[in-house]
Design an enzyme around this catalytic site. Structure first.
Site, PDB file in Angstrom:
ATOM      1  N   HIS A   1       0.379 -12.004 -20.561  1.00 11.00           N
ATOM      2  CA  HIS A   1       1.017 -13.294 -20.849  1.00 11.00           C
ATOM      3  C   HIS A   1       2.266 -13.475 -19.994  1.00 11.00           C
ATOM      4  CE1 HIS A   1      -0.754 -15.139 -24.675  1.00 11.00           C
ATOM      5  NE2 HIS A   1      -1.569 -14.144 -24.369  1.00 11.00           N
ATOM      6  N   ASP A   2       2.995 -12.398 -19.800  1.00 11.16           N
ATOM      7  CA  ASP A   2       4.204 -12.493 -18.983  1.00 11.16           C
ATOM      8  C   ASP A   2       3.852 -12.831 -17.540  1.00 11.16           C
ATOM      9  OD1 ASP A   2       6.976 -12.251 -18.306  1.00 11.16           O
ATOM     10  OD2 ASP A   2       6.578 -10.257 -17.524  1.00 11.16           O
TER      11      ASP A   2
ATOM     12  N   VAL B   1       2.536 -16.430 -16.325  1.00 12.56           N
ATOM     13  CA  VAL B   1       3.481 -17.545 -16.322  1.00 12.56           C
ATOM     14  C   VAL B   1       4.735 -17.114 -15.553  1.00 12.56           C
ATOM     15  CG1 VAL B   1       4.833 -19.151 -17.728  1.00 12.56           C
ATOM     16  CG2 VAL B   1       2.655 -18.265 -18.594  1.00 12.56           C
TER      17      VAL B   1
ATOM     18  N   ASP C   1       8.133 -11.270 -14.746  1.00  8.68           N
ATOM     19  CA  ASP C   1       9.596 -11.342 -14.731  1.00  8.68           C
ATOM     20  C   ASP C   1      10.204 -11.219 -16.124  1.00  8.68           C
ATOM     21  OD1 ASP C   1       8.807 -13.728 -15.863  1.00  8.68           O
ATOM     22  OD2 ASP C   1      10.144 -14.987 -14.655  1.00  8.68           O
TER      23      ASP C   1
ATOM     24  N   HIS D   1     -10.457  -6.085 -23.149  1.00  9.55           N
ATOM     25  CA  HIS D   1     -10.986  -6.496 -24.445  1.00  9.55           C
ATOM     26  C   HIS D   1     -11.885  -5.429 -25.050  1.00  9.55           C
ATOM     27  CE1 HIS D   1     -10.303 -11.097 -23.683  1.00  9.55           C
ATOM     28  NE2 HIS D   1      -9.190 -10.405 -23.763  1.00  9.55           N
TER      29      HIS D   1
ATOM     30  N   ASP E   1     -14.254  -5.947 -29.387  1.00 14.04           N
ATOM     31  CA  ASP E   1     -15.424  -5.109 -29.127  1.00 14.04           C
ATOM     32  C   ASP E   1     -15.989  -4.695 -30.483  1.00 14.04           C
ATOM     33  OD1 ASP E   1     -17.250  -3.093 -28.631  1.00 14.04           O
ATOM     34  OD2 ASP E   1     -15.961  -1.966 -27.266  1.00 14.04           O
TER      35      ASP E   1
END
Length: 337
Positions: free
Chosen positions: A82-83, A86, A90, A205, A255
């Site tokens: 997620h970091d 976007v 950072d 996943h 899974d």
């Protein structure tokens, strides 16, 4: 003459590299001033003198937290993704203020912030104002992967922390599990990643969970048809998912077969229509990504080596490495005063 799957995989990679190089060449201006890429300024010895114990501290803290709650392994990996997706890697996802990425709808179920805060606090005690939150999250992701049974990779350091974090950007960029493959390929391409990275990183996943909200559209009224998604295994749907998902916030393992083991079962599941998210199942059915699913799923050693390589690629996305970019946060939740 039949080609082995390893040979086919090698040809696919070569074709992909050729395609990427042609696109890159076409995008370059004729007279561009050469500049060292930001990721080239990362180094394995970045903290060798300033904080030689940094990696050891990060590793031990991750071990301590995961021994108490194993599910945090997948959470930390997800937090890193997620970091990076976007504004690059950072640590903008860690900033905790009104309107930040962390407060976005896409970030609602993110976990692992306390782990990073704990690591940062210890590093500030031993090496004040030295180790960035972005480097901490990147290294913690590697260590969490190892704790889950996944591969090791060397993490180069030198990332600086961003000062901007906008919720809207997270909601626009972060995949929610229902995108089409073309959209995912485009997103990865924008970040300097390719289709092989997409399929390999989706292999994360093999561990972790999803809320029912992320896939409930597959269970009953798929695309307005008033029927379930036909690409979802009917026994899995009726005997498990419908019973498990009583409310949107209920959690289901990504899974279904080996949810606590970092292995290639995730890819095997796709052959049996056991992909939980629609984006998972589409990786198998799409002709562009399907061959990579087959190759990685049939060769565990190939999956591990490619997952490690793709994680390095992810960790290098849009990094801030120059002195005039970003900062070294004292507290990962806030920009420096």
């Amino acid at each position: 003459m039949k080609m082995g799957i390893s040979t086919l995989f090698a040809l696919l990679v070569l074709a992909l590299e050729l395609f990427m190089s042609i696109n890159a060449s076409a995008a370059k201006p004729d007279k561009a001033t050469p500049q060292v890429p930001a990721e080239a300024l990362l180094s394995f010895g970045h903290y060798m003198k300033s904080c030689p114990q940094a990696e050891g501290i990060i590793q031990q803290k991750v071990v301590d937290w995961l021994e108490k709650d194993f599910t945090l392994a997948a959470s930390i990996i997800r937090l890193h993704f997620h970091d990076c997706v976007v504004r690059g890697c950072d640590a903008s996802i860690l900033l905790n203020h009104r309107g930040s990425e962390r407060r976005a709808f896409a970030s609602y179920t993110l976990r692992g912030f306390q782990v990073i805060d704990d690591i940062k606090a210890e590093l500030e005690r031993q090496c004040p104002k030295t180790v960035s939150c972005a480097d901490i999250l990147t290294a913690a992701t590697r260590d969490a992967t190892i704790m889950a049974g996944g591969p090791f990779w060397e993490v180069p350091f030198g990332r600086r922390d961003g000062k901007i974090s906008i919720a809207r950007e997270a909601d626009e960029k972060v995949p929610q599990g229902h995108e089409n493959i073309t959209a995912l390929i485009q997103l990865f391409h924008e970040k300097g990643l390719n289709m092989l990275d997409l399929v390999a990183l989706s292999g994360a996943h093999t561990i972790g969970r999803s809320t029912c909200l992320a896939f409930k559209q597959r269970l009953a009224n798929f695309n307005g048809t008033r029927k379930p998604d036909p690409s979802l295994n009917s026994m899995y749907l009726n005997n498990f998912l419908k019973k498990k998902c009583q409310k949107d916030s209920d959690l289901v393992f990504l899974d279904a077969i080996t949810p606590k083991t970092f292995d290639t079962q995730y890819y095997t599941n796709l052959h049996k229509k056991l992909g939980l998210l629609s984006t998972d199942q589409l990786l198998k059915s799409d002709m562009r990504t399907g061959p990579f699913v087959d190759a990685l799923g049939s060769q565990p050693s190939l999956f591990e080596s490619q997952f490690a390589a793709s994680m390095v690629n992810l960790g290098n996305v849009q990094v801030l490495t120059r002195p005039n970019e970003g900062e070294i946060r004292v507290n990962c939740n806030f920009v420096n005063a």
